[in-house]
Design an enzyme around this catalytic site. Structure first.
Site, PDB file in Angstrom:
ATOM      1  CG  ASP A  87      -1.714   1.233   1.381  1.00 18.07           C
ATOM      2  OD1 ASP A  87      -1.544   2.150   0.548  1.00 18.07           O
ATOM      3  OD2 ASP A  87      -2.535   1.298   2.312  1.00 18.07           O
ATOM      4  CE  LYS A 141      -2.741  11.478 -20.713  1.00 12.57           C
ATOM      5  NZ  LYS A 141      -3.818  11.065 -21.600  1.00 12.57           N
ATOM      6  CG  HIS A 171       1.239   6.413 -25.636  1.00 10.03           C
ATOM      7  ND1 HIS A 171       0.286   7.220 -25.069  1.00 10.03           N
ATOM      8  CD2 HIS A 171       0.650   5.889 -26.741  1.00 10.03           C
ATOM      9  CE1 HIS A 171      -0.821   7.170 -25.801  1.00 10.03           C
ATOM     10  NE2 HIS A 171      -0.631   6.376 -26.823  1.00 10.03           N
ATOM     11  CE  LYS A 175       0.680   6.463 -30.767  1.00 10.14           C
ATOM     12  NZ  LYS A 175      -0.148   5.268 -30.758  1.00 10.14           N
ATOM     13  CD  GLU A 209      -8.664   8.346 -29.094  1.00 10.42           C
ATOM     14  OE1 GLU A 209      -8.181   7.287 -28.683  1.00 10.42           O
ATOM     15  OE2 GLU A 209      -8.981   9.290 -28.357  1.00 10.42           O
ATOM     16  CG  ASP A 228      -7.369  12.171 -22.740  1.00 12.58           C
ATOM     17  OD1 ASP A 228      -6.613  11.645 -21.908  1.00 12.58           O
ATOM     18  OD2 ASP A 228      -7.944  11.528 -23.645  1.00 12.58           O
ATOM     19  CG  HIS A 233      -0.789  12.029 -26.779  1.00 11.85           C
ATOM     20  ND1 HIS A 233       0.216  11.577 -25.956  1.00 11.85           N
ATOM     21  CD2 HIS A 233      -1.924  11.450 -26.315  1.00 11.85           C
ATOM     22  CE1 HIS A 233      -0.297  10.754 -25.052  1.00 11.85           C
ATOM     23  NE2 HIS A 233      -1.597  10.669 -25.242  1.00 11.85           N
TER      24      HIS A 233
HETATM   25  C1  BG6 Z   1      -4.246   8.474 -24.102  1.00  9.68           C
HETATM   26  C2  BG6 Z   1      -5.556   9.148 -23.837  1.00  9.68           C
HETATM   27  O1  BG6 Z   1      -3.177   9.260 -23.640  1.00  9.68           O
HETATM   28  O2  BG6 Z   1      -4.104   8.289 -25.515  1.00  9.68           O
HETATM   29  C3  BG6 Z   1      -6.727   8.335 -24.390  1.00  9.68           C
HETATM   30  O3  BG6 Z   1      -5.729   9.295 -22.435  1.00  9.68           O
HETATM   31  C4  BG6 Z   1      -6.500   8.047 -25.853  1.00  9.68           C
HETATM   32  O4  BG6 Z   1      -7.957   9.024 -24.204  1.00  9.68           O
HETATM   33  C5  BG6 Z   1      -5.117   7.456 -26.086  1.00  9.68           C
HETATM   34  O5  BG6 Z   1      -7.502   7.132 -26.272  1.00  9.68           O
HETATM   35  C6  BG6 Z   1      -4.823   7.336 -27.556  1.00  9.68           C
HETATM   36  O6  BG6 Z   1      -3.641   6.614 -27.739  1.00  9.68           O
HETATM   37  P1  BG6 Z   1      -3.384   5.843 -29.098  1.00  9.68           P
HETATM   38  O7  BG6 Z   1      -2.006   5.327 -28.969  1.00  9.68           O
HETATM   39  O8  BG6 Z   1      -4.427   4.765 -29.180  1.00  9.68           O
HETATM   40  O9  BG6 Z   1      -3.565   6.834 -30.182  1.00  9.68           O
END
Ligand code: BG6
Length: 476
Positions: A87, A141, A171, A175, A209, A228, A233
């Site tokens: 914990d 994040k 992330h 890519k 998305e 978000d 990103h």
């Molecule tokens: C995340 C967001 O950082 O990235 C999500 O919190 C989003 O809402 C995601 O769906 C998208 O990542 P990717 O790699 O699928 O484009």
């Protein structure tokens, strides 16, 4: 910091990210013999589990989230894993954790937990001697919800770890095609002289998305698309497109150039932004409910945002960067379009020339395509017939035999090896938040509420108007 880590300590080891991304990425690195045989992986989370129970848990996750052909070496991989329940909010338990990991030398720590837990976790690690010079820490994040809260998190981490041992994850930087953008710009001569306002008309960045809220109701409704997706990103993508050539491919040289771009972003006026929220419709081939229905209440959180941004420096003077992102859009696509200007004078008076464009597809297709004008074969006598044709670098064909990697494979490997180039530095995060906070303030001052759009569309019609009034259409 260059020493390789010999132990990877994973906080939040039973969480969603760990199951879907981290464990499969580590297993893939193991299968491809990219991590040293000696690397041990210690998972930790609240639930009580023995080592073998955790291995079974990891096996289930890998079977669910990895393609069968990539699971050949799974049994060996599982042997690297051990587990210690903890914990993180209480001081007890860190001693046992330290016994499990061994001394803090050559330790890579990955925090995939709620940021509210970062502070007690770091204090616990420090007290247990796991934050010494050989330890580095990686943070997932969201790093705050605004500038002030991000500073609080960064200050708490900085109490125990200096900046050169902090690895902030975005992330998108893991890519493949995002990194390829650097290769394209800085390993070729032909683009750089044209990469400026004299030749570029505008840039479009789309992250569309088809998914909706998924299981993240509370997080998403407090966050919204701007925080978000744009804060992290999309701004990282913009920075990579707009940055000056760094003097070397090293962490600080690259990040020095990115941060200059982020600091040069012009504050956005309310007319330069559009927000939206989806209503029921058909997306990704299924009938889906509206955001408010999914949420079960009214909300003013935006699930779509489009912005017209400017980078105020010599190179980009007068070049709009149109950004848009949203949930439940027409199709899943992440791409960057660099739209060049028309030739200054056309000698082909009978033909309509289409200006060159560079399209960088990040997902689902990883490809780069440059459109050129070319002659249509034939013997016309009245002028030449021209057509726009793409020059394609389709990544899967260009590198046959290579499978698509998860972004976290790159990032975990770099964390283990101590390379910060693809991680976000504190000054970048802060510049990102400053710009985003100013946009949110503008929205609040103006009482802006999201316009509705039908799930499965490309967002509210105002987003189309945002570019069309400049004579620009979104690439679709
Ligand atoms: C995340 C967001 O950082 O990235 C999500 O919190 C989003 O809402 C995601 O769906 C998208 O990542 P990717 O790699 O699928 O484009």
């Amino acid at each position: 910091m260059t020493a390789k880590a010999h132990t990877l300590l994973l906080f939040g080891a039973t969480g969603d990210l760990s199951q879907r991304m981290l464990l499969p990425s580590l297993c893939a690195l193991h299968t491809d013999e990219l991590i040293s045989e000696n690397l041990r992986i210690v998972g930790t989370a609240r639930s009580e589990m023995s080592d073998s129970e955790f291995r079974n848990f990891a096996r289930d996750a890998l079977e669910k989230h990895m393609p069968p052909e990539r699971r050949g070496h799974m049994a060996d991989f599982l042997n690297r894993l051990s587990y210690q329940h903890l914990d993180v909010t209480t001081p007890e338990g860190y001693k046992e954790l330290a016994e499990k990991t061994g001394p803090g030398d050559d330790l890579a720590i990955f925090l995939s937990t709620a940021p509210s837990l970062f502070k007690p976790t770091i204090q616990g690690l420090q007290a247990a001697g796991l934050a010494g010079e050989g330890a580095r820490i990686s943070l997932e994040k969201p790093l705050g919800t605004d500038f002030a809260s991000s500073c609080e998190i960064n200050d708490a981490v900085a109490e125990a770890f200096p900046e050169d041992r902090i690895f902030r994850i975005d992330h998108y930087l893991g890519k493949e095609t995002v990194q390829n953008l650097l290769a394209l710009r800085f390993a070729n001569l032909m683009f750089e002289p044209l990469w400026r306002s004299q030749y570029i008309d505008h840039v479009q960045i789309t992250v569309a998305e088809t998914v909706g809220l998924e299981s993240r109701v509370a997080y998403y409704d407090d966050s919204g698309a701007l925080r978000d997706m744009v804060q992290n990103h999309m701004l990282q993508l913009l920075a990579l497109v707009a940055m000056e050539p760094p003097s070397s491919f090293t962490a600080d040289a690259v990040r020095d150039e990115k941060v200059k771009v982020l600091r040069a972003l012009r504050p956005i006026s309310v007319e330069e932004s559009v927000t939206g929220q989806y209503r029921g419709g058909a997306s990704g081939g299924e009938i889906v409910p509206g955001y408010d229905e999914e949420l079960g209440k009214h909300s003013d959180t935006e699930t779509f945002v489009a912005l017209k941004a400017h980078v105020d420096n010599w190179r980009w003077r007068g070049v709009p960067f149109y950004l848009r992102t949203g949930k439940r859009l027409h199709r899943r696509v992440t791409e960057i379009l660099v739209q060049f200007k028309q030739v200054p004078h056309s000698i082909f008076t009978d033909a309509r020339l289409k200006p060159n464009a560079l399209l960088i597809g990040i997902q689902p297709e990883e490809n780069i395509s440059f459109t050129l004008m070319a002659k249509v074969p034939g013997l016309e006598q009245e002028g030449m017939s021209l057509r726009s044709v793409p020059l394609d670098i389709a990544m899967p064909d260009a590198f046959t035999g290579k499978h698509k990697r998860i972004a976290y494979e790159r990032l975990l490997l770099d964390l283990i090896h101590g390379d910060q180039t693809l991680f976000v530095r504190r000054d970048e995060v802060e510049a990102q938040w400053r710009w985003i906070d100013a946009i949110r303030k503008t929205w609040a001052d103006d009482g802006l509420t999201p316009k509705t759009y039908t799930a499965g569309s490309w967002g509210p019609s105002a987003a189309i108007a945002l570019t069309e009034r400049d004579g620009v259409s979104w690439h679709e």
